[in-house]
Design an enzyme around this catalytic site. Sequence first.
Site, PDB file in Angstrom:
ATOM      1  N   CYS A 114       0.823  -1.224   0.000  1.00  0.00           N
ATOM      2  CA  CYS A 114       0.000   0.000   0.000  1.00  0.00           C
ATOM      3  C   CYS A 114       0.852   1.268   0.000  1.00  0.00           C
ATOM      4  O   CYS A 114       0.361   2.351  -0.339  1.00  0.00           O
ATOM      5  CB  CYS A 114      -0.948   0.005   1.184  1.00  0.00           C
ATOM      6  N   HIS A 250      -3.344   7.562   1.777  1.00  0.00           N
ATOM      7  CA  HIS A 250      -3.740   6.223   1.341  1.00  0.00           C
ATOM      8  C   HIS A 250      -5.154   5.975   1.858  1.00  0.00           C
ATOM      9  O   HIS A 250      -5.471   6.301   2.998  1.00  0.00           O
ATOM     10  CB  HIS A 250      -2.762   5.198   1.918  1.00  0.00           C
ATOM     11  N   ASN A 280     -10.067   0.053  -0.482  1.00  0.00           N
ATOM     12  CA  ASN A 280      -8.604   0.126  -0.400  1.00  0.00           C
ATOM     13  C   ASN A 280      -8.025  -0.494  -1.674  1.00  0.00           C
ATOM     14  O   ASN A 280      -8.112  -1.707  -1.868  1.00  0.00           O
ATOM     15  CB  ASN A 280      -8.144  -0.625   0.846  1.00  0.00           C
TER      16      ASN A 280
HETATM   17  O1  UT7 Z   1      -3.872  -0.719   3.397  1.00  0.00           O
HETATM   18  C1  UT7 Z   1      -3.061  -1.367   4.313  1.00  0.00           C
HETATM   19  C2  UT7 Z   1      -3.369  -0.945   5.648  1.00  0.00           C
HETATM   20  N1  UT7 Z   1      -4.545  -1.596   6.157  1.00  0.00           N
HETATM   21  C3  UT7 Z   1      -5.312  -0.946   6.958  1.00  0.00           C
HETATM   22  O2  UT7 Z   1      -5.062   0.201   7.184  1.00  0.00           O
HETATM   23  C4  UT7 Z   1      -6.430  -1.656   7.648  1.00  0.00           C
HETATM   24  C5  UT7 Z   1      -6.376  -1.325   9.094  1.00  0.00           C
HETATM   25  N2  UT7 Z   1      -7.429  -1.885   9.896  1.00  0.00           N
HETATM   26  C6  UT7 Z   1      -8.736  -1.540   9.773  1.00  0.00           C
HETATM   27  O3  UT7 Z   1      -9.118  -0.781   8.914  1.00  0.00           O
HETATM   28  C7  UT7 Z   1      -9.702  -2.090  10.794  1.00  0.00           C
HETATM   29  O4  UT7 Z   1      -9.001  -2.670  11.839  1.00  0.00           O
HETATM   30  C8  UT7 Z   1     -10.713  -3.115  10.225  1.00  0.00           C
HETATM   31  C9  UT7 Z   1     -11.689  -2.405   9.314  1.00  0.00           C
HETATM   32  C10 UT7 Z   1      -9.967  -4.185   9.459  1.00  0.00           C
HETATM   33  C11 UT7 Z   1     -11.511  -3.749  11.359  1.00  0.00           C
HETATM   34  O5  UT7 Z   1     -12.172  -2.758  12.103  1.00  0.00           O
HETATM   35  P1  UT7 Z   1     -12.097  -2.761  13.693  1.00  0.00           P
HETATM   36  O6  UT7 Z   1     -12.924  -1.642  14.148  1.00  0.00           O
HETATM   37  O7  UT7 Z   1     -10.651  -2.750  14.077  1.00  0.00           O
HETATM   38  O8  UT7 Z   1     -12.817  -4.087  14.055  1.00  0.00           O
HETATM   39  P2  UT7 Z   1     -12.232  -5.365  14.821  1.00  0.00           P
HETATM   40  O9  UT7 Z   1     -11.210  -6.051  14.021  1.00  0.00           O
HETATM   41  O10 UT7 Z   1     -11.902  -4.958  16.220  1.00  0.00           O
HETATM   42  O11 UT7 Z   1     -13.520  -6.236  14.870  1.00  0.00           O
HETATM   43  C12 UT7 Z   1     -14.684  -5.889  15.656  1.00  0.00           C
HETATM   44  C13 UT7 Z   1     -15.744  -6.950  15.446  1.00  0.00           C
HETATM   45  C14 UT7 Z   1     -15.212  -8.352  15.596  1.00  0.00           C
HETATM   46  O12 UT7 Z   1     -16.199  -9.133  16.230  1.00  0.00           O
HETATM   47  P3  UT7 Z   1     -16.096  -9.472  17.787  1.00  0.00           P
HETATM   48  O13 UT7 Z   1     -14.783 -10.190  17.950  1.00  0.00           O
HETATM   49  O14 UT7 Z   1     -16.120  -8.160  18.480  1.00  0.00           O
HETATM   50  O15 UT7 Z   1     -17.285 -10.351  18.006  1.00  0.00           O
HETATM   51  C15 UT7 Z   1     -15.059  -8.829  14.174  1.00  0.00           C
HETATM   52  O16 UT7 Z   1     -15.196 -10.228  14.050  1.00  0.00           O
HETATM   53  O17 UT7 Z   1     -16.237  -6.853  14.106  1.00  0.00           O
HETATM   54  C16 UT7 Z   1     -16.214  -8.123  13.506  1.00  0.00           C
HETATM   55  N3  UT7 Z   1     -16.038  -7.973  12.072  1.00  0.00           N
HETATM   56  C17 UT7 Z   1     -17.067  -7.805  11.229  1.00  0.00           C
HETATM   57  N4  UT7 Z   1     -18.393  -7.741  11.442  1.00  0.00           N
HETATM   58  C18 UT7 Z   1     -19.176  -7.550  10.360  1.00  0.00           C
HETATM   59  C19 UT7 Z   1     -14.890  -7.957  11.348  1.00  0.00           C
HETATM   60  N5  UT7 Z   1     -15.173  -7.784  10.056  1.00  0.00           N
HETATM   61  C20 UT7 Z   1     -16.503  -7.688   9.943  1.00  0.00           C
HETATM   62  C21 UT7 Z   1     -17.390  -7.517   8.868  1.00  0.00           C
HETATM   63  N6  UT7 Z   1     -18.721  -7.445   9.137  1.00  0.00           N
HETATM   64  N7  UT7 Z   1     -16.985  -7.392   7.596  1.00  0.00           N
END
Ligand code: UT7
Length: 323
Positions: A114, A250, A280
């Site tokens: 990225c 980005h 992304n």
């Molecule tokens: O380009 C390279 C760089 N990459 C990035 O910058 C990505 C960086 N990370 C992010 O953008 C975020 O961390 C994510 C969008 C990937 C995830 O968001 P988050 O607010 O950090 O959520 P999380 O990983 O803490 O997940 C919260 C909950 C989890 O459920 P539990 O464990 O709380 O029951 C996940 O399983 O959300 C759940 N979850 C989803 N729910 C519905 C994860 N993905 C999804 C989904 N739909 N697609």
Amino acid sequence: MMRRAVVKGVGHYLPERVVPNAEFEKTLDTSDAWIKARTGIERRHFAAAGETTSDLATHAAKAALAMAGMDGNDIDAIVLATSTADLTFPSAATMVQHNIGNTSGYAFDVQAVCAGFVYALSNANALIMSGQADRVLVIGAETFSRIMDWTDRSTCVLFGDGAGALILEAENGNGDAADRGILSTNLNSDGRYKDLLYVDGGVSTQNTGMLRMEGKEVFRHAVEKLAKTADTALEKVGLGPDDVSWVVPHQANIRIIQATARKLGVEMERVVVTVQDHGNTSAASIPLALSSAITDGKIKQGDLVVTEAIGGGLAWGAVVIRW
Ligand code: UT7
């Protein structure tokens, strides 16, 4: 007097197929509401079967050449940032070279995921500053839809395909921050963080692999490292956040973009946001955002533009450009 790499044209291309968040609700335990709230993404484009990264890159390159009023053979070097090249070799850059009818220059790919576009821009700037090239075509192009695990809701809803291109040309400036062109760059990487974001396969391991990410951890690193690298790049030329006309970050997650802007001290009115429409697109996201901002009449000649990106490696960096 000082040689400067000045932007002469930009262009972008998005594959025809638009996929709204709701489409993932059919196959995964997810929702449009979750994706929008947690990432800002509303839709993304996916390449058609048989449509490759070099195809997308070629469309973007031709648009940038048209804006610059140049043709393929006016270009001395092509630097293409991608992690999803058509073939293991040759480079996607040489395919674009052929497609734009260039036989006099040289072309190569840069792989920094990225952060690929800021790496490519920084290296293109070095080619111009050192006198190795006068005109460089810099491209970011990706087909991340090819490396998604469609059963993993925490990654497959985030990414999209696309390409953006920019043409740099050598011009003489005064050597101060009022010059047009690339004013400073700052690149970083730290391989200790490999396991946070990677593809679990490749040529040497004998399978294509799929993208794996520890999203929360990447998020944490992103905000801290992006604000710092942008600050460092600005400081190198005696500038600060108040001098910035536009931040072009980005486009991974609206919450990362907002938190980084806050940390940097730039209000959101001066930040270009396209994540809602593109998702992304890895190395393509910054040139896509730059080109969209030109089309929308946001970025104008003389504006100070800061781009910043982070991704797998971890690799990250920033480039300061006087438009
Ligand atoms: O380009 C390279 C760089 N990459 C990035 O910058 C990505 C960086 N990370 C992010 O953008 C975020 O961390 C994510 C969008 C990937 C995830 O968001 P988050 O607010 O950090 O959520 P999380 O990983 O803490 O997940 C919260 C909950 C989890 O459920 P539990 O464990 O709380 O029951 C996940 O399983 O959300 C759940 N979850 C989803 N729910 C519905 C994860 N993905 C999804 C989904 N739909 N697609």
